[in-house]
Design a protein around this motif. Structure first.
Motif, short mmCIF file in Angstrom:
data_model
loop_
_atom_site.label_atom_id
_atom_site.label_comp_id
_atom_site.label_asym_id
_atom_site.label_seq_id
_atom_site.Cartn_x
_atom_site.Cartn_y
_atom_site.Cartn_z
N LYS A 252 0.85 -1.19 0.00
CA LYS A 252 0.00 0.00 0.00
C LYS A 252 0.88 1.24 0.00
N THR A 253 0.70 2.10 -0.98
CA THR A 253 1.51 3.31 -1.09
C THR A 253 0.79 4.52 -0.51
N SER A 254 1.55 5.58 -0.30
CA SER A 254 0.95 6.82 0.23
C SER A 254 -0.15 7.33 -0.69
N GLY A 255 0.05 7.17 -2.01
CA GLY A 255 -0.95 7.63 -2.97
C GLY A 255 -2.26 6.88 -2.84
N ASP A 256 -2.17 5.61 -2.42
CA ASP A 256 -3.39 4.81 -2.21
C ASP A 256 -4.09 5.20 -0.91
N VAL B 3 -7.36 14.24 -1.31
CA VAL B 3 -6.58 15.46 -1.53
C VAL B 3 -5.91 15.37 -2.90
N PRO B 4 -5.91 16.44 -3.70
CA PRO B 4 -5.22 16.41 -4.98
C PRO B 4 -3.74 16.06 -4.80
N LEU B 5 -3.22 15.22 -5.71
CA LEU B 5 -1.82 14.78 -5.60
C LEU B 5 -0.85 15.95 -5.53
N ALA C 142 -21.16 21.51 -19.65
CA ALA C 142 -21.16 20.13 -19.16
C ALA C 142 -20.13 19.94 -18.05
N LYS C 143 -20.46 19.04 -17.09
CA LYS C 143 -19.55 18.73 -15.99
C LYS C 143 -18.71 17.51 -16.36
N VAL C 144 -17.39 17.70 -16.32
CA VAL C 144 -16.47 16.62 -16.69
C VAL C 144 -15.49 16.40 -15.54
N GLY C 145 -15.33 15.15 -15.12
CA GLY C 145 -14.47 14.83 -13.99
C GLY C 145 -13.08 14.40 -14.42
N THR C 146 -12.06 14.92 -13.74
CA THR C 146 -10.67 14.50 -13.94
C THR C 146 -9.84 14.96 -12.75
N GLY C 147 -8.81 14.19 -12.42
CA GLY C 147 -7.92 14.60 -11.34
C GLY C 147 -6.60 15.13 -11.86
N SER C 148 -6.52 15.36 -13.17
CA SER C 148 -5.25 15.74 -13.80
C SER C 148 -5.26 17.19 -14.24
N PRO D 244 -12.93 18.04 -9.94
CA PRO D 244 -11.76 17.25 -9.52
C PRO D 244 -12.18 15.90 -8.96
N MET D 245 -11.41 14.86 -9.31
CA MET D 245 -11.69 13.54 -8.75
C MET D 245 -10.44 12.69 -8.77
N ARG D 246 -10.37 11.77 -7.79
CA ARG D 246 -9.29 10.80 -7.71
C ARG D 246 -9.89 9.42 -7.45
N GLY D 247 -9.03 8.41 -7.43
CA GLY D 247 -9.50 7.05 -7.20
C GLY D 247 -9.27 6.16 -8.40
N ASN D 248 -9.51 4.86 -8.22
CA ASN D 248 -9.32 3.93 -9.33
C ASN D 248 -10.47 4.04 -10.33
N VAL D 249 -10.39 3.24 -11.39
CA VAL D 249 -11.37 3.34 -12.47
C VAL D 249 -12.80 3.14 -11.96
N GLY D 250 -13.00 2.12 -11.15
CA GLY D 250 -14.35 1.86 -10.63
C GLY D 250 -14.88 2.99 -9.78
N THR D 251 -14.01 3.55 -8.94
CA THR D 251 -14.40 4.67 -8.08
C THR D 251 -14.84 5.86 -8.93
N ARG D 252 -14.10 6.14 -9.98
CA ARG D 252 -14.43 7.30 -10.81
C ARG D 252 -15.71 7.09 -11.61
N LEU D 253 -15.93 5.87 -12.06
CA LEU D 253 -17.18 5.58 -12.77
C LEU D 253 -18.37 5.74 -11.83
N ASP D 254 -18.20 5.30 -10.58
CA ASP D 254 -19.26 5.47 -9.59
C ASP D 254 -19.54 6.95 -9.33
N LYS D 255 -18.46 7.75 -9.25
CA LYS D 255 -18.63 9.18 -9.00
C LYS D 255 -19.36 9.86 -10.15
N MET D 256 -19.13 9.39 -11.36
CA MET D 256 -19.82 9.98 -12.50
C MET D 256 -21.33 9.83 -12.34
N GLU D 257 -21.74 8.67 -11.85
CA GLU D 257 -23.17 8.43 -11.65
C GLU D 257 -23.70 9.19 -10.44
#
Length: 317
Positions: free
Chosen positions: A50-54, A59-61, A131-137, A155-168
């Motif tokens: 488990k890394t610090s980023g995980d 918080v934004p990287l 339109a609202k578009v999510g990205t953490g970059s 702004p958003m972070r997390g893995n692919v599944g987390t981000r797809l959930d946030k979109m909904e």
């Protein structure tokens, strides 16, 4: 036995250090399968770290340290001889590696482009006004706003599944993710549009997987060498040289993408302000043997255009 004295024939086990995200595990298992196919005589195992980023997800990287947050603990495991290799998404690997470690192998690159997943199947040009578009970059944000200033970036972070959930859950019109990750996870059908580099230049190393090792462990290096993809490695040398000159990471909106054709290569780079109102671009071509110099030269040229002032303002924040 001291790793320094191990030959390829004395390496009968390889422990892979990896993050625990679904994509990281996919990549580690992919490397595992390639090594087992290449060397049926060795045992390959995964050790999840488990890394610090995980651990830091809210918080934004850019505010907590950037790229190194996804590699630090795994590299510490390498240095303590707890794992033999580390498998990384190359876009997460800092320019400077800890003493004693090196990027020994870069595998063949997947699709380096960014991908739009939209709620209603609308492409980037078709998204409604505002339109609202999510990205953490920051890199993606800058280029999105340069192309569509009307968009609202969430702004958003997390893995692919987390981000797809946030979109909904957050009722977003779309999110931007790396096409490579979606394709590797078997989710290519979710992609609405792969955005051309002319609109959104990828991040350095995007789509490529790298293998980090101890420099004093030549036996392991020889075992993993068959996984090397020379063209991808050469392209990434140019991209990382560009980023190194600009001191670039995920904290700043910098894009760079190099392609190789035989013994020639082409590289494109961009730097932008966070609001997308200023975009600086550069490109160059040269021999593959001059990859590092070409990346550095393009970075110098973009600084001469005025990108340095924009970067200074961002770094000072």
């Amino acid at each position: 036995m001291d790793p320094l004295f191990r030959s390829i024939y004395e390496v009968n086990e390889i422990r892979i250090g990896t993050r625990g995200s679904p994509l990281a595990l996919w990549q580690a298992n992919w490397i595992k399968s390639l090594l087992e196919e290449e060397h049926p005589d060795i045992t390959v195992s995964l050790i999840t770290i488990k890394t610090s980023g995980d651990k830091i997800q809210d918080v934004p990287l850019a505010k907590v340290g950037g790229k190194g947050l996804f590699t630090k603990e795994i590299e510490e495991g390498l240095l303590r001889n707890e794992v033999d290799i580390a498998v990384h998404s190359m876009k997460d690997v800092p320019m400077k590696l800890p003493p004693g470690l090196g990027l020994s192998v870069i595998t063949e690159r997947e699709d380096p482009r960014d991908a739009l997943i939209s709620r209603d199947g609308q492409k980037l040009d078709e998204l409604p006004q505002g339109a609202k578009v999510g990205t953490g970059s920051f890199r993606r944000t800058t280029q999105l706003l340069a192309y569509r200033p009307d968009l609202q970036i969430v702004p958003m972070r997390g893995n692919v599944g987390t981000r797809l959930d946030k979109m909904e859950k957050e009722n977003l019109d779309g999110i931007i993710l790396a096409a490579a990750g979606l394709k590797r996870m078997g989710m290519a059908d979710r992609i609405t549009e792969c955005i051309p580099p002319e609109i959104m230049l990828p991040g350095g190393g995007q789509g490529a997987v790298g293998i980090e090792t101890r420099k004093d462990d030549p036996g392991v290096m020889m075992r993993i060498l068959p996984l090397e993809h020379e063209e991808t490695h050469t392209a990434l040398e140019a991209e990382r040289s560009f980023l190194h000159r600009l001191e670039g990471g995920c904290q700043v909106p910098i894009g760079v993408y190099a392609t190789v054709d035989g013994n020639r290569m082409h590289i494109r780079g961009m730097v932008g302000s966070l609001d997308g109102k200023q975009i600086f671009r550069t490109e160059g071509s040269g021999a593959t043997q001059d990859a590092v110099q070409l990346g550095d030269q393009c970075a110098r040229e973009i600084l001469e255009q005025g990108a340095g002032k924009v970067l200074d303002e961002i770094y000072n924040r």
